[in-house]
Design a protein around this motif. Structure first.
Motif, short mmCIF file in Angstrom:
data_model
loop_
_atom_site.label_atom_id
_atom_site.label_comp_id
_atom_site.label_asym_id
_atom_site.label_seq_id
_atom_site.Cartn_x
_atom_site.Cartn_y
_atom_site.Cartn_z
N ALA A 42 8.36 13.94 36.63
CA ALA A 42 7.02 14.37 36.23
C ALA A 42 6.80 14.00 34.77
CB ALA A 42 6.88 15.88 36.42
N TYR A 43 5.54 13.81 34.40
CA TYR A 43 5.20 13.38 33.04
C TYR A 43 5.76 14.33 31.98
CZ TYR A 43 2.46 11.86 29.05
OH TYR A 43 2.08 11.41 27.82
N ALA A 44 5.67 15.62 32.20
CA ALA A 44 6.18 16.59 31.22
C ALA A 44 7.69 16.43 31.05
CB ALA A 44 5.85 18.02 31.65
N ASP A 45 8.40 16.18 32.14
CA ASP A 45 9.85 15.95 32.07
C ASP A 45 10.16 14.65 31.36
OD1 ASP A 45 10.34 18.32 33.45
OD2 ASP A 45 10.29 17.31 35.40
N TYR A 46 9.36 13.63 31.63
CA TYR A 46 9.51 12.33 30.94
C TYR A 46 9.44 12.53 29.43
CZ TYR A 46 7.76 7.93 28.98
OH TYR A 46 7.56 6.83 28.19
N LYS A 47 8.45 13.28 28.97
CA LYS A 47 8.30 13.50 27.52
C LYS A 47 9.48 14.30 26.97
CE LYS A 47 4.43 13.73 25.51
NZ LYS A 47 3.13 13.99 24.95
N ARG A 48 9.99 15.27 27.71
CA ARG A 48 11.15 16.04 27.25
C ARG A 48 12.39 15.15 27.14
NH1 ARG A 48 8.64 20.27 30.04
NH2 ARG A 48 9.74 19.93 31.99
N VAL A 49 12.57 14.25 28.09
CA VAL A 49 13.71 13.34 28.02
C VAL A 49 13.57 12.41 26.81
CG1 VAL A 49 14.89 11.42 29.18
CG2 VAL A 49 14.23 13.45 30.48
N LEU A 50 12.35 11.92 26.57
CA LEU A 50 12.15 11.07 25.40
C LEU A 50 12.52 11.78 24.11
CD1 LEU A 50 8.83 9.05 25.82
CD2 LEU A 50 11.16 8.23 25.96
N GLN A 51 12.28 13.07 24.05
CA GLN A 51 12.57 13.83 22.85
C GLN A 51 14.06 13.88 22.54
OE1 GLN A 51 10.59 17.52 23.76
NE2 GLN A 51 8.63 16.79 22.96
N LEU A 52 14.89 13.57 23.52
CA LEU A 52 16.34 13.52 23.31
C LEU A 52 16.81 12.18 22.78
CD1 LEU A 52 17.44 15.23 26.65
CD2 LEU A 52 17.27 16.31 24.39
N SER A 53 15.93 11.20 22.81
CA SER A 53 16.30 9.82 22.48
C SER A 53 16.38 9.59 20.98
CB SER A 53 15.27 8.85 23.06
OG SER A 53 15.17 9.01 24.45
N ALA A 54 17.34 8.77 20.59
CA ALA A 54 17.45 8.35 19.19
C ALA A 54 16.82 6.98 18.99
CB ALA A 54 18.91 8.32 18.77
N ALA A 55 16.60 6.26 20.10
CA ALA A 55 15.98 4.94 20.04
C ALA A 55 15.29 4.67 21.38
CB ALA A 55 17.01 3.85 19.77
N HIS A 56 14.26 3.86 21.33
CA HIS A 56 13.55 3.45 22.54
C HIS A 56 13.65 1.94 22.63
CE1 HIS A 56 10.52 4.06 25.72
NE2 HIS A 56 10.07 2.87 25.35
N LEU A 57 14.40 1.44 23.62
CA LEU A 57 14.55 0.00 23.79
C LEU A 57 13.45 -0.50 24.70
CD1 LEU A 57 18.41 -0.29 24.26
CD2 LEU A 57 17.09 -0.16 22.16
N TYR A 58 12.65 -1.44 24.20
CA TYR A 58 11.53 -1.97 24.96
C TYR A 58 11.73 -3.47 25.09
CZ TYR A 58 6.83 -2.74 26.65
OH TYR A 58 5.76 -3.09 27.43
N LEU A 59 12.38 -3.85 26.18
CA LEU A 59 12.73 -5.25 26.40
C LEU A 59 11.87 -5.78 27.54
CD1 LEU A 59 16.56 -4.69 26.20
CD2 LEU A 59 14.99 -5.30 24.35
N THR A 60 11.13 -6.83 27.27
CA THR A 60 10.20 -7.33 28.27
C THR A 60 9.96 -8.82 28.08
OG1 THR A 60 8.01 -6.97 29.23
CG2 THR A 60 8.16 -6.81 26.84
N TYR A 61 9.51 -9.45 29.13
CA TYR A 61 9.01 -10.81 29.05
C TYR A 61 7.55 -10.72 28.63
CZ TYR A 61 13.00 -12.76 31.56
OH TYR A 61 14.26 -13.18 31.91
N PRO A 62 6.95 -11.82 28.20
CA PRO A 62 5.53 -11.76 27.85
C PRO A 62 4.70 -11.24 29.03
CG PRO A 62 6.47 -13.84 27.13
CD PRO A 62 7.53 -13.15 27.96
#
Length: 161
Positions: A42-62
């Protein structure tokens, strides 16, 4: 976080999911106490998990810029992202995030470690700049700009007619 289904691109082949392919490749090297597969949350859980993160890796192709990258920036995470459009149109390396070459594994590792070991004052500068950039890059801003552009085009078209 996320399901095993393919949202963008294609499956790895052989009837496998990307998680299965990744686990076959590096599974023995992963610490099961520190590796969590949460599935779709759920979105609320997603945000809580993000709050535990020290970095957000965003790896993508164009491709199109994901809302998740902007949300991570707006929430105050240091984003380590692929140095390709559209990511480098939003992240300025060393100012509001960190960029890495799309296929440069060594750089990805070093920039991630750099992020995890970052001094609090530097992390604070990056995250404040990221919040500021995300605030002017959201969908509402893009929609307003598109509407203004269309209104201007319609006005110009009426004048020509």
């Amino acid at each position: 976080m996320g399901g095993d289904d393919v949202s963008y691109g294609c499956a790895p082949g052989g009837g496998k999911t990307w998680r299965q392919a990744m686990l076959e490749e590096v599974g023995e090297k992963l610490d099961p106490a520190r590796t969590h597969f949460l599935g779709k949350v759920a979105y609320a859980d997603y945000k809580r998990v993000l709050q535990l993160s020290a970095a957000h890796l965003y790896l993508t192709y164009p491709f199109v810029l994901s809302w998740s990258m902007l949300e991570a920036m707006a929430t105050g995470y240091v984003v380590v992202g692929s140095d390709i459009a559209p990511v480098n149109e939003v992240i300025e390396d060393g100012v509001n995030g960190l960029l890495v070459g799309i296929f440069d594994v060594e750089q990805l590792v070093s920039r991630t470690v750099e992020t995890l070991e970052m001094a609090p004052h530097r992390r604070g500068r990056l995250t404040q700049a990221a919040k500021q950039r995300a605030s002017v890059s959201g969908i509402g801003k893009g929609t307003s700009a598109l509407e203004a552009l269309c209104a201007g085009e319609c006005t110009a078209e009426r004048k020509r007619a």
